[in-house]
Structures are given as C-alpha cells and as structure tokens.
Design an enzyme around this catalytic site. Structure first.
Site, PDB file in Angstrom:
ATOM      1  N   SER A 466       0.901  -0.986   0.068  1.00 35.17           N
ATOM      2  CA  SER A 466       0.143  -0.073   0.101  1.00 35.17           C
ATOM      3  C   SER A 466       0.760   1.288  -0.004  1.00 35.17           C
ATOM      4  O   SER A 466       1.339   1.636  -0.957  1.00 35.17           O
ATOM      5  CB  SER A 466      -0.850   0.158   1.228  1.00 35.17           C
ATOM      6  N   ASP A 477      10.095   5.455 -10.346  1.00 33.23           N
ATOM      7  CA  ASP A 477       9.573   6.398 -11.429  1.00 33.23           C
ATOM      8  C   ASP A 477      10.139   7.617 -11.795  1.00 33.23           C
ATOM      9  O   ASP A 477      10.624   8.303 -12.832  1.00 33.23           O
ATOM     10  CB  ASP A 477       8.047   6.681 -11.278  1.00 33.23           C
ATOM     11  N   LYS A 491      -0.916  -4.253  -3.155  1.00 36.55           N
ATOM     12  CA  LYS A 491      -2.277  -3.654  -2.877  1.00 36.55           C
ATOM     13  C   LYS A 491      -2.123  -2.429  -3.405  1.00 36.55           C
ATOM     14  O   LYS A 491      -1.348  -1.421  -2.694  1.00 36.55           O
ATOM     15  CB  LYS A 491      -2.244  -3.642  -1.254  1.00 36.55           C
TER      16      LYS A 491
END
Length: 717
Positions: A466, A477, A491
């Site tokens: 999460s 990224d 998740k």
C-alpha cells in the site's frame, strides 16, 4: 458521503435449522440485536459505495459461507463432512439473514465449532494416557487446507491420533521424558480447551463480518469496538495505560516487558515475569480477580483515562502459586509506542580502503495521529515528520547515503506516503487516484525542495504494501534511487473508514466501523501496483511464499490496470546503472558466505513449504535432524575458514525445534530466543547498503548522472 438512516427495524423472526449439539456443550452464543443491525447497515454501504459494488445475493452468500468456515477450520481438523453438508444447506441464505437482521445461521455454526473444539481436544487429552509406537512407518498430513474434511468421527479420531503423536515426537526428539511430555501436552490441550469457553458474541460477529467484507474484496474490513481501538492506536502510535507489554501464560496475565518512561517502569514496583491477578479502578475501587480472564479483557481494564488510577494485585515473578501478593497503584499516562516508530541507525560499509557511512531509516508503518492533526495540534505525530527529523540528525552525523527500510511495512496513511516521498523528490506528482466513477486525481507534494538529495535506496519485501508501494514506486519512477529486495505485496487500493454509529446517529457506540475500498491508486507512470506490486531494480531472496501471501494469492483481487501518466519530470536515470549494479551485486554475494547461507536457508524453507506431510517414524526424523546438523556444521567450517569447525551442538540452538509453544517455555528462555533472532546478522540490509554504495560510486563517476544529483544543502519540513 452520507445517507439518511432512521430507526433500524426490530429483530425479525427467521428460523434457520438449529444444528445439533451435545449435552456437554460450551455456553451457547447468540447474536445481539445491534450486531444484526450493524451487518444490515454495512451491507447497504458495501453494495452502494464500494469501489467494486457487489450485490448481496445468493452467489455472494455462498462465498461468505465458504470464508466463514475456512476462518473457523482452515486446516480441516475440526468439522466432519456431515457438519459441512448441513452448513452448506444454508449457504444461499446468508444474504436473506443479513437483510432480515437475523444472524442465527453463523452463530449456530460457531456453536457447533465450539463443540467440535471441545470434542477433539478432550479426545486428544485421552490419547496421552497411552504410549505411541514410533517405529511404525506412517506419515502425518499436517497441511490440510486443500484436503477433504474427515468423513466420519472415526476418521477424525485417526487424524487427531497422528496430530498428538507428532506433538509427542517433537518433544521426544528435543530430549523430553515421557512424564514431561504428558504434562506439557496435557496443559497445552487444556489451555486450548478453556479458550473455547471464553468466546463471546463479539468474537463470532467479528469473524462473520470479516468473512463478509473480504468476500467482496480483500482489503475491506469491519472493525468492532476492540478492533477499532487497536487500529486507532496503530495510527497514533500512542495509548493511555501503564506502559507494560503483557502476555498470557498458564492463565496468568504476565508482564513481558516494561516500557521505558512508562508508569510501570518508573514506579520501580514491577518486574518482568510478575503476574497480574486482579485489577481495581481508582484508589478505592474493588479489585476484580483476572486469573483465567482473556488477555484482551485484562488490557481493557488496565487502560483508561489519563491521570486516572489503576490498582493491580501482583503475584511476584519469583513467588509460587500460594506466594504473597502485593497491591500497587499506578497513575495512567500517555504511552508512546516508539518501537513502532521510524528509527535510524548508521552502517559502516567498507569498500576497499574506504569506509562509507550509510544512514538507515527503518519505517514500520505510515502512521499519523489523525485526531491531533484535526484538532490543530502543531506537534502531532506522523511518519513523515519523524523521518524529516531523522534525516536532519543523519546530516549532522555526516552520513554519505540514505537507505529507507520498508520491509514488512503494510502501509497506513496515504497522506503520509505522499509527504514522505516529497522529502526525497520535492514538489511534484506522487500518486494518481481513481475513484469508483472513473475520475482520476493526481496527488502532489508541495515541499519546495527535498530534505535529502544524495544517493538513496529503498529496501522492500513481500510485506511492503500500500503506502510503502506508493513511496517505492514514486522513487522508482522519478529515477531518484534504487529499489532493492523482493517484489512487493501488490495492494493498489485506497480505503476510507466509515463510522457506522455516526451514520445511524447513535448517541453511544454500538455498530462499529467499516474500512471500505473506495479508490485505486496508480503510479505517476500510469501503471498500478495492484496485483503486480513494485518490481525491485535489484532482486534479493526472501522468506515469503507468493502463493500464499500477497495480492496475487487472493481469488477476488482487483485486476492490474493502467491510466494516463501524470505530468512529471524524472530526477535521475537509475535504470542506466542497473546492469553494472547487478554485476557488482552478483560478484559480491558469490563471495559472501553469510549471503550464501541465507540463500541455502531460503531453499530449505521452500522445500519444507512444499512438504504437506511429515514422518512419524522416530528413526526417519532423527536422520533428518542429523542431516540438518551436518549442514550447519559444514557451514560453520566454511565460515571460520579453518576447515575444523566447532563441535558444540549448542551453536545453532536458537534454530533447533524444542517442540514447545512460546508460552510453554520459561519467560526468560522465550525472551532470549526473541533477542537472538533480532540480533542475528541482517544480510539483506547489509547487501542493500553495499548496492547503495555502488550506486553512489557509479553516480559520481558518470558526469551526466552526477549532474542530476544536486548538492545536499537543503532542509526538510
């Protein structure tokens, strides 16, 4: 999100079949009216406002029944096939029962479950009167989650005979005498038997609601009063109490640890091993005996309002059952759960003649004191605030690089994941969120400049979920640092907590809370971590079994998806370094005996997982133990470099099976084992630090990449 909800209807007559119980049944539990009402209100919310609305119909009803039975008897040791056949006759009636506010079906099943526990454990105790023949070649199927339920009581008896025989053999192999084995197992089964008589209606309702909510989607949950309180504590990292870690041992609530600075430790009147036999409220309130009382109930009695008095009747650790008691008074205070907060350490990593200082920040959860923040408390506690403070301290320590350890961090506050990422990337998009209507919102951090701009690595494992995945994905990224470890949990969903009492306008808490999935988050590159998780740049071995742990292990997990990438500018290009980082990592671990030992241990663990049966033949088991001991000694010979090894059989004592459960060992022995495990060398953390060092060297040696790493002279929030 709010709906009008008037007075709930009264309990309606609905008569499912009553499953037969024996005369010697434990107390029969029945649903409370408020539980049936809470289930009905939850159903309205889940069917209307969930991210993936699922109608409460016969199909969902059957799934709820299946999960409820699995929760009660996961390895199919208790129920017999005739029980299951009878239960499944009601499998399509759960939806009607919830809508009609009648929960007698799950409660009737639970009452049968309690009876089966009593029956099986009573039978297990009776087997201790006989002797077992360990020369017979037979196997025990100890993993039975995919096996059929026993067809008859006779088949169940045979299964339990093997179970008890295995328990006996484990203790025998650990050197226990027959008399000691009988005593240990009789106490074990008796303690388990007594727990069957301590269940309450709230326990049944919580298990049933868990079965309902997770049948819709894996991360939707129901919180009763107790679960809700524990969730709040985990987010605040604080509670009001005496500052003691408690454990149930042989019917006594026993002090396992005194927390530094808490009332219990500051009083000087309590010690590890002391037993709490009674609890009284206030300076003069009567003391209620708590011997044999469930641990969670004792904890509730000890916690209370700040500055209030609690009195404890204590049986000292060194006193016998008839020893002299003493009564002490403690003033409750706010206890900070610092062990669950962010912490820092500094690793010194040698690289040739140079030594690099790695600042490691371990973050167990993305916590945030929502209530304090809502009230405007400027000093409210949160994960990002604590990490910002630790970064400032590490800068003063003149560390070279920063490693964020998110292993087993299951997530927490979404806002904290965003703020934490901002400490390393500054202002910009962090994560995208899509609601049930398909609208996508880009969540950004507004920190003008990052708190740390030097080399960075993030260590994750299968337990990183999460919010941890949001952070790791954004760092990846942006090209801000290297991600190391196992593929993460997967998740990629967002939950909100709905207070059902507020919705129903109850003046007092009755209905609990619903943690409901309302959105899905996406990386700024457009992909999602849902199902697939974050794939590390450099993969390390790990303990987890992807087949049984992680989003992909759920049969009703949301699928992977993709949205349009956010408008962001990468900070670096770690991908360009990965081939070199991988080669350096491979070469290093091939020469690292500790790492190779870890790899061997993982291979052994995987082989053990794939075994679903175990031999009950003593000779075969001793041969297995001898082979394991031989592997340990051969590794010791390699590690000490002498080729002679060490013949001390206690060298690997902490990994040897003593056949005991934690509460059956002495408290000092149990604490010693726990301490040894915590102090064991962390080969994965060390290797992650080395990889980070390689990253720093490569960045310094590549002009284009080095130029993208600004000087580390900014301050965090």
């Amino acid at each position: 999100m709010r709906i009008q909800y008037g007075l709930l209807s009264v309990f309606l007559a609905f008569a499912p079949p009553a499953y037969a119980l024996d005369a010697s049944s434990p107390p029969v539990l029945a649903p409370l009216q408020q539980q049936a009402q809470a289930a009905r209100l939850s159903a309205e919310f889940l069917s209307r406002y969930h991210y993936k609305p699922v109608p409460l119909d016969d199909a969902l009803s059957a799934k709820i029944m299946e999960r409820f039975l699995k929760a009660l008897d996961p390895d199919r040791f208790l129920f017999v096939q005739t029980d299951i056949d009878e239960f499944m006759g009601d499998s399509t009636k759960i939806d009607d029962a919830i809508n009609k506010e009648d929960l007698r079906i799950p409660f009737s099943i639970f009452n049968v479950y309690e009876q089966r526990v009593v029956d099986r454990l009573t039978y297990a105790r009776s087997l201790l009167k006989q002797n077992f023949d360990f020369s017979v070649k037979e196997d025990y199927p100890f993993v039975r989650d995919k096996e059929p339920w026993p067809k008859s009581e006779a088949e169940s008896d045979e299964l339990w005979r093997k179970r008890v025989k295995n328990d006996w053999l484990r203790l025998k192999l650990a050197g226990k005498t027959d008399a000691a084995i009988r005593d240990t197992l009789d106490k074990r089964y008796q303690n388990s038997l007594e727990r069957a008589y301590k269940y309450k209606s709230d326990d049944v309702f919580q298990i049933f609601m868990d079965a309902y909510t997770t049948s819709i989607e894996p991360h939707t949950d129901y919180f009763g009063a107790t679960a809700s309180a524990e969730f709040d504590i985990s987010m605040k990292l604080s509670l009001v109490g005496i500052g003691a870690v408690l454990q149930e041992r042989e019917d006594y609530t026993t002090i396992r640890e005194l927390m530094a600075g808490g009332p219990a430790q500051l009083s000087g009147k309590l010690a590890v091993g002391d037993r709490i036999t009674g609890v009284g409220q206030g300076e003069r309130g009567p003391i209620k005996e708590v011997v044999g009382t469930r641990l969670d109930e004792v904890v509730k009695m000890i916690r209370g309002a700040k500055d209030s008095v609690v009195r404890l009747d204590i049986l000292p650790a060194d006193a016998g059952p008839d020893g002299k008691h003493r009564v002490i008074s403690l003033v409750r205070d706010k206890i900070s759960l610092d062990k669950q907060a962010a912490k820092k350490t500094i690793l010194s990593i040698k690289d040739g003649d140079a030594t690099r200082k790695i600042g490691v920040i371990t973050l167990p959860a993305f916590y945030e004191d929502f209530e304090a923040r809502r009230k405007g408390d400027k000093n409210y506690r949160s994960a990002s605030r604590d990490v910002a403070r630790l970064l400032a301290e590490l800068k003063k320590d003149k560390i070279d690089n920063v490693l964020i350890d998110l292993r087993n961090n299951g997530g927490g506050s979404l806002a904290e994941a965003i703020d934490l990422t901002g400490l390393f990337v500054g202002k910009g998009p962090i994560v995208q969120e899509r609601n049930a209507g398909g609208e996508v919102n880009v969540e950004k951090d507004n920190l003008p400049a990052p708190a740390w701009t030097g080399p960075l690595a993030v260590l994750i494992n299968r337990g990183s979920a999460s919010a941890s995945e949001i952070f790791a994905a954004a760092i990846q990224d942006y090209g801000r640092g290297v991600i190391v470890g196992e593929p993460s949990f997967g998740k990629g969903t967002v939950q909100t907590v709905v207070n059902l009492d507020q919705i129903a306008r109850n003046s007092k808490p009755k209905f609990g809370e619903l943690k409901m999935t309302v959105a899905q988050f996406f990386r700024i590159n457009g992909g999602t971590t849902q199902l697939r998780g974050v794939t590390p740049d450099i993969t390390l071995p790990g303990f987890s079994d992807p087949k049984s742990f992680g989003e992909s292990s759920y049969d009703n997990a949301l699928p992977w998806a993709q949205v349009k990438p956010a408008d962001y500018t990468p900070i670096g290009d770690v991908k360009a370094l990965l081939p070199q980082l991988q080669n350096l990592h491979d070469a290093r671990v091939q020469k690292d005996p500790d790492f190779q030992r870890f790899v061997e241990d993982m291979a052994d663990l995987k082989a053990q997982r794939e075994k679903r049966v175990i031999s009950l033949n003593e000779t075969e088991r001793r041969d297995e133990m001898a082979a394991q001991a031989s592997r340990v000694k051969s590794r010791e010979k390699v590690n000490d470099g002498t080729g002679t090894g060490d013949d001390d059989d206690s060298a690997d004592a902490t990994t040897q099976d003593d056949g005991l459960q934690a509460n059956e060992r002495s408290l000092s022995a149990d604490i010693a084992i726990e301490k040894a495990r915590k102090s064991a060398k962390d080969v994965l953390l060390n290797e992650a630090a080395h990889i980070l060092g390689d990253e720093a060297d490569l960045l310094a040696g590549v002009p284009k990449l080095a130029a993208q790493q600004p000087a580390n002279n900014t301050t965090g929030k």
